[in-house]
Design a protein around this motif. Structure first.
Motif, PDB file in Angstrom:
ATOM      1  N   GLY A  30     -42.211 -44.373  71.686  1.00  0.00           N
ATOM      2  CA  GLY A  30     -41.006 -43.551  71.659  1.00  0.00           C
ATOM      3  C   GLY A  30     -40.265 -43.763  70.355  1.00  0.00           C
ATOM      4  N   PRO A  31     -39.168 -43.046  70.148  1.00  0.00           N
ATOM      5  CA  PRO A  31     -38.364 -43.267  68.938  1.00  0.00           C
ATOM      6  C   PRO A  31     -37.784 -44.678  68.942  1.00  0.00           C
ATOM      7  N   ARG A  32     -37.751 -45.314  67.803  1.00  0.00           N
ATOM      8  CA  ARG A  32     -37.194 -46.666  67.737  1.00  0.00           C
ATOM      9  C   ARG A  32     -35.692 -46.622  67.975  1.00  0.00           C
ATOM     10  N   PRO A  33     -35.154 -47.573  68.775  1.00  0.00           N
ATOM     11  CA  PRO A  33     -33.718 -47.576  69.070  1.00  0.00           C
ATOM     12  C   PRO A  33     -32.912 -48.116  67.898  1.00  0.00           C
ATOM     13  N   GLU A  34     -31.658 -47.676  67.789  1.00  0.00           N
ATOM     14  CA  GLU A  34     -30.798 -48.132  66.701  1.00  0.00           C
ATOM     15  C   GLU A  34     -29.515 -48.718  67.265  1.00  0.00           C
TER      16      GLU A  34
ATOM     17  N   VAL B  38     -30.874 -36.141  69.646  1.00  0.00           N
ATOM     18  CA  VAL B  38     -31.928 -35.653  70.549  1.00  0.00           C
ATOM     19  C   VAL B  38     -32.905 -36.774  70.900  1.00  0.00           C
ATOM     20  N   LYS B  39     -33.056 -37.740  70.004  1.00  0.00           N
ATOM     21  CA  LYS B  39     -34.001 -38.838  70.240  1.00  0.00           C
ATOM     22  C   LYS B  39     -33.660 -39.633  71.495  1.00  0.00           C
ATOM     23  N   HIS B  40     -32.410 -39.550  71.948  1.00  0.00           N
ATOM     24  CA  HIS B  40     -31.997 -40.308  73.126  1.00  0.00           C
ATOM     25  C   HIS B  40     -32.274 -39.568  74.430  1.00  0.00           C
ATOM     26  N   GLN B  41     -33.019 -38.463  74.359  1.00  0.00           N
ATOM     27  CA  GLN B  41     -33.437 -37.779  75.578  1.00  0.00           C
ATOM     28  C   GLN B  41     -34.664 -38.446  76.205  1.00  0.00           C
ATOM     29  N   VAL B  42     -35.260 -39.402  75.503  1.00  0.00           N
ATOM     30  CA  VAL B  42     -36.391 -40.161  76.036  1.00  0.00           C
ATOM     31  C   VAL B  42     -36.127 -41.653  75.798  1.00  0.00           C
ATOM     32  N   ARG B  43     -36.869 -42.506  76.495  1.00  0.00           N
ATOM     33  CA  ARG B  43     -36.714 -43.951  76.283  1.00  0.00           C
ATOM     34  C   ARG B  43     -37.166 -44.323  74.877  1.00  0.00           C
ATOM     35  N   PRO B  44     -36.470 -45.251  74.232  1.00  0.00           N
ATOM     36  CA  PRO B  44     -36.931 -45.739  72.923  1.00  0.00           C
ATOM     37  C   PRO B  44     -38.225 -46.513  73.082  1.00  0.00           C
ATOM     38  N   GLY B  45     -38.962 -46.638  71.989  1.00  0.00           N
ATOM     39  CA  GLY B  45     -40.283 -47.243  72.083  1.00  0.00           C
ATOM     40  C   GLY B  45     -40.471 -48.490  71.239  1.00  0.00           C
ATOM     41  N   LEU B  46     -41.475 -49.263  71.607  1.00  0.00           N
ATOM     42  CA  LEU B  46     -41.905 -50.415  70.816  1.00  0.00           C
ATOM     43  C   LEU B  46     -42.525 -49.935  69.510  1.00  0.00           C
TER      44      LEU B  46
ATOM     45  N   GLY C 136     -31.339 -72.964  66.062  1.00  0.00           N
ATOM     46  CA  GLY C 136     -30.797 -71.776  66.713  1.00  0.00           C
ATOM     47  C   GLY C 136     -31.683 -71.316  67.860  1.00  0.00           C
ATOM     48  N   PRO C 137     -31.291 -70.260  68.535  1.00  0.00           N
ATOM     49  CA  PRO C 137     -32.053 -69.765  69.684  1.00  0.00           C
ATOM     50  C   PRO C 137     -33.395 -69.161  69.268  1.00  0.00           C
ATOM     51  N   LEU C 138     -34.336 -69.132  70.211  1.00  0.00           N
ATOM     52  CA  LEU C 138     -35.645 -68.523  69.950  1.00  0.00           C
ATOM     53  C   LEU C 138     -35.565 -67.000  69.989  1.00  0.00           C
ATOM     54  N   ILE C 139     -34.843 -66.509  70.976  1.00  0.00           N
ATOM     55  CA  ILE C 139     -34.753 -65.059  71.187  1.00  0.00           C
ATOM     56  C   ILE C 139     -33.410 -64.556  70.670  1.00  0.00           C
ATOM     57  N   TYR C 140     -33.490 -63.460  69.934  1.00  0.00           N
ATOM     58  CA  TYR C 140     -32.295 -62.836  69.395  1.00  0.00           C
ATOM     59  C   TYR C 140     -32.060 -61.547  70.170  1.00  0.00           C
ATOM     60  N   LYS C 141     -30.878 -61.398  70.751  1.00  0.00           N
ATOM     61  CA  LYS C 141     -30.543 -60.199  71.511  1.00  0.00           C
ATOM     62  C   LYS C 141     -29.578 -59.336  70.703  1.00  0.00           C
ATOM     63  N   GLN C 142     -29.896 -58.040  70.663  1.00  0.00           N
ATOM     64  CA  GLN C 142     -29.067 -57.126  69.881  1.00  0.00           C
ATOM     65  C   GLN C 142     -28.824 -55.844  70.669  1.00  0.00           C
ATOM     66  N   GLU C 143     -27.602 -55.351  70.650  1.00  0.00           N
ATOM     67  CA  GLU C 143     -27.275 -54.119  71.376  1.00  0.00           C
ATOM     68  C   GLU C 143     -27.883 -52.915  70.673  1.00  0.00           C
ATOM     69  N   ARG C 144     -28.592 -52.111  71.438  1.00  0.00           N
ATOM     70  CA  ARG C 144     -29.188 -50.886  70.910  1.00  0.00           C
ATOM     71  C   ARG C 144     -28.856 -49.721  71.848  1.00  0.00           C
ATOM     72  N   VAL C 145     -29.000 -48.507  71.328  1.00  0.00           N
ATOM     73  CA  VAL C 145     -28.731 -47.300  72.120  1.00  0.00           C
ATOM     74  C   VAL C 145     -30.055 -46.737  72.611  1.00  0.00           C
ATOM     75  N   GLY C 146     -30.138 -46.494  73.925  1.00  0.00           N
ATOM     76  CA  GLY C 146     -31.391 -46.031  74.516  1.00  0.00           C
ATOM     77  C   GLY C 146     -31.274 -44.688  75.204  1.00  0.00           C
ATOM     78  N   LEU C 147     -32.006 -44.543  76.292  1.00  0.00           N
ATOM     79  CA  LEU C 147     -32.080 -43.295  77.046  1.00  0.00           C
ATOM     80  C   LEU C 147     -30.689 -42.844  77.498  1.00  0.00           C
ATOM     81  N   HIS C 148     -30.407 -41.548  77.279  1.00  0.00           N
ATOM     82  CA  HIS C 148     -29.127 -40.935  77.668  1.00  0.00           C
ATOM     83  C   HIS C 148     -27.934 -41.650  77.036  1.00  0.00           C
TER      84      HIS C 148
END
Length: 467
Positions: free
Chosen positions: A386-390, A407-415, A312-324
Motif C-alpha cells: 500500500g502507500p507508505r504512511p506519513e 486519496v492515499k488514505h482510502q486504503v491501508r498504508p503498506g510495508l 535507548g529502546p529497541l523499538i521506535y514508535k512514531q505516529e503515522r496517518v493511516g486508513l481513513h
C-alpha cells in the motif's frame, strides 16, 4: 456497421485461436515423442488418448482468452498489454491442467507435453495477433475498416481527443470535422477543421455516412447536451460523450446504477468492495505471520546490535496517518540516537544525517528497520502492500501542496508499495510518489500485490535513497 464487423471478426479470431491452440498441442506431442525430447520417453498413453484432451483444452483456453480481454478491439489494446494477457491466460490454463491431472491422479500423462505446449502456444498466439494487427493496419492504410467520426463542440476535450486519434493511426479513426458555435468556421486544429455550427448537425447527418459522433462540448455548454443527444439518437448514429472535466476528475471515474439513477463515482477504488477487502486482509494476516517467522533470526540479531551499540529502546514508535485519516503508532527498529520528540518532528532524515547510528545506517539501507511493521500489519494498522504512511505534520503540509494527496488514505498504508519498487522512496519526489500510489489504489488486484512483493524482494529492500 463497425460493431457488426467487430462481432464477425471476433468469431473468425476465435476460429484462428482454436487452430493455434490445437496445432501447438499437437506440435508439443510430436516434439516430446517424435522429436529431440523423445530419446528416453516411454509412451504409456496413445496418440488418440492425448488428442482427446483437446476437447477440454481448446474451449477452456478460449474461455480464458475471453476472460483476459483478448477479444477486445485492437484499437484499444496495445501489443505489450496483449502479450501480458496472453502469458497470464496461458499460465492459468496450464496451472488448471496440472491441478486437474493431480486431482484425477493421471500419472501417465507427460507433463513435458504441457510445458512444451505452454511455450509454443504463447509464441503462436503472439505471432497470430501481430499478423492480424499488420493486416488490419494495411487495410486501414488502403481505406478499409475505417471509422468516420464527427466532433460536436470545440473544447479541451476535443483537442485531447484529436491528439490521441492522430497519434494512433492504427486505430483506424478518421475525424471528418468539428461543429461549434463559438469557433469560427474554417478554424483548423492539427488538420481538423471546424466545418459549421451545431445547428447544422441534422443536415450533416443526412448528407454524410458517419459511423460515430463524439460530443466534446465545453463545460459551459453542457445545457445543450440533451438537445444534441436527441438529434444524434434520431439519426441512428452511434454517439459517445467525451467529458471536458479532465482537470477536475483526472483519473478514471465509474458509474453505478441506483434503481435507475446513474451515479458517477469520481474515483474507482476496488478495495471499497468488502469481499476484496477481506481477501486482502486474509493475505495480510497470512503474510505477516509468515514474515515474522522467517525474519525472526534477523530481528533478533538487530535487537542485539542495537543494544550493544547505542543506549535507548529497541523499538521506535512514531505516529503515522493511516486508513481513513486515522493515526496509529508505527513500529521500527531504532536506527537513530535518542532525541527529543520536538526535534525529531522537524525534518526527514537526509543523506549523511549525523543522528543515524552506524548500525542504523545499515538497517535503513537494507530495510531491516522496517521489519517490526509486520506486527502493525498483523494488528490491522497496515497492509503488506500500500502507500507508505506519513507523519501528521507532513500530511497537513502535503494536503495543501499536492493535488489528490489525501486519496492515499482510502486504503491501508503498506510495508512496501508500487512507488517504492519504482525507486520513489526516502528523499525523492512526493508528487511522483503520489502518482504511483494513485495508480496502485485504482488498479489494485491480488495479483498486483504479489507482483509488488516479488519486486520488493529483488529491488525494494536495498535502496540508495534510504538514509
Amino acid at each position: 456497421m463497425i460493431r457488426d464487423n467487430q462481432r464477425y471478426f471476433n468469431r473468425l479470431h476465435v476460429v484462428f485461436d482454436a487452430l493455434v491452440i490445437a496445432l501447438s498441442y499437437v506440435s508439443a506431442w510430436f516434439l516430446k515423442f517424435s522429436g529431440p525430447f523423445s530419446e528416453t520417453s516411454v509412451r504409456v498413453l496413445s496418440f488418440e488418448q492425448y488428442m482427446s484432451a483437446l476437447l477440454l483444452i481448446v474451449p477452456g483456453f478460449l474461455i480464458l482468452y475471453y476472460a483476459f480481454h483478448l477479444y477486445t478491439p485492437k484499437r484499444v489494446q496495445g501489443r505489450r498489454l496483449e502479450l501480458a494477457n496472453i502469458v497470464k491466460a496461458n499460465t492459468l490454463g496450464v496451472f488448471l491442467i496440472m491441478v486437474a491431472l493431480y486431482v484425477l491422479k493421471i500419472i501417465d500423462f507427460s507433463r513435458w507435453v504441457i510445458f512444451i505446449f505452454y511455450g509454443i502456444n504463447i509464441v503462436g498466439e503472439t505471432v497470430l495477433r501481430n499478423v492480424i494487427r499488420y493486416v488490419l493496419r494495411d487495410m486501414r492504410r488502403r481505406g478499409f475498416n475505417q471509422k468516420y467520426i464527427l466532433l460536436v463542440g470545440y473544447s479541451r476535450a476535443a483537442e485531447e481527443y484529436v491528439d490521441r486519434i492522430l497519434s494512433n493511426p492504427q486505430w483506424g479513426y478518421t475525424i471528418q470535422g468539428i461543429l461549434d458555435d463559438e469557433a469560427e468556421t474554417g478554424t483548423v486544429y492539427k488538420g481538423i477543421p471546424v466545418v459549421g455550427m451545431i445547428a447544422g448537425l441534422t443536415d450533416i447527418l443526412q448528407e454524410n455516412h458517419l459511423d460515430e459522433i463524439a460530443i466534446t462540448l465545453g463545460l459551459g455548454e453542457y445545457y445543450r447536451l440533451e438537445e444534441i443527444v436527441g438529434l444524434c439518437e434520431k439519426s441512428g448514429v452511434h454517439t459517445k460523450f467525451i467529458p471536458d472535466y479532465n482537470n477536475i476528475i483526472p483519473t478514471k471515474p465509474y458509474t453505478e446504477d441506483i434503481l435507475g439513477l446513474p451515479v458517477i463515482n469520481i474515483r474507482h477504488v476496488p478495495l471499497t468492495n468488502n469481499f476484496l477487502a477481506v481477501l486482502k486482509r486474509l493475505m495480510d494476516i497470512a503474510g505477516s505471520l509468515f514474515g515474522i517467522v522467517i525474519a525472526s533470526p534477523v530481528m533478533l540479531a538487530a535487537c542485539i546490535f542495537i543494544k550493544l551499540t547505542s543506549p535507548g529502546p529497541l523499538i521506535y514508535k512514531q505516529e503515522r496517518v493511516g486508513l481513513h485519516n486515522r493515526t496509529f503508532q508505527m513500529y521500527k527498529f531504532r536506527s537513530m540516537e535518542v532525541q527529543k520528540e520536538s526535534e525529531e518532528k522537524k525534518a526527514w532524515t537526509t543523506k549523511n544525517d549525523p543522528r543515524v547510528t552506524g548500525v542504523g545506517k545499515f538497517m535503513r539501507r537494507t530495510s531491516i528497520d522496517e521489519l517490526p511493521q509486520l506486527f502493525n500489519i498483523l494488528k490491522g494498522d497496515m497492509s503488506l502492500v500500500g502507500p507508505r504512511p506519513e507523519r501528521p505534520f507532513f500530511v497537513e503540509k502535503f494536503r495543501e501542496e499536492i493535488p489528490r494527496y489525501m486519496v492515499k488514505h482510502q486504503v491501508r498504508p503498506g510495508l512496501t508499495g508500487w512507488a517504492q519498487v519504482n525507486g520513489y522512496r526516502g528523499d525523492t519526489s512526493i508528487r511522483k510518489r503520489i502518482e504511483y500510489d494513485l495508480y496502485y489504489i485504482e488498479n489494485w488486484t491480488l495479483g498486483f500485490d504479489v507482483k509488488i512483493l516479488i519486486l520488493t524482494v529483488f529491488k525494494g529492500f536495498v535502496n540508495k535513497n534510504a538514509y
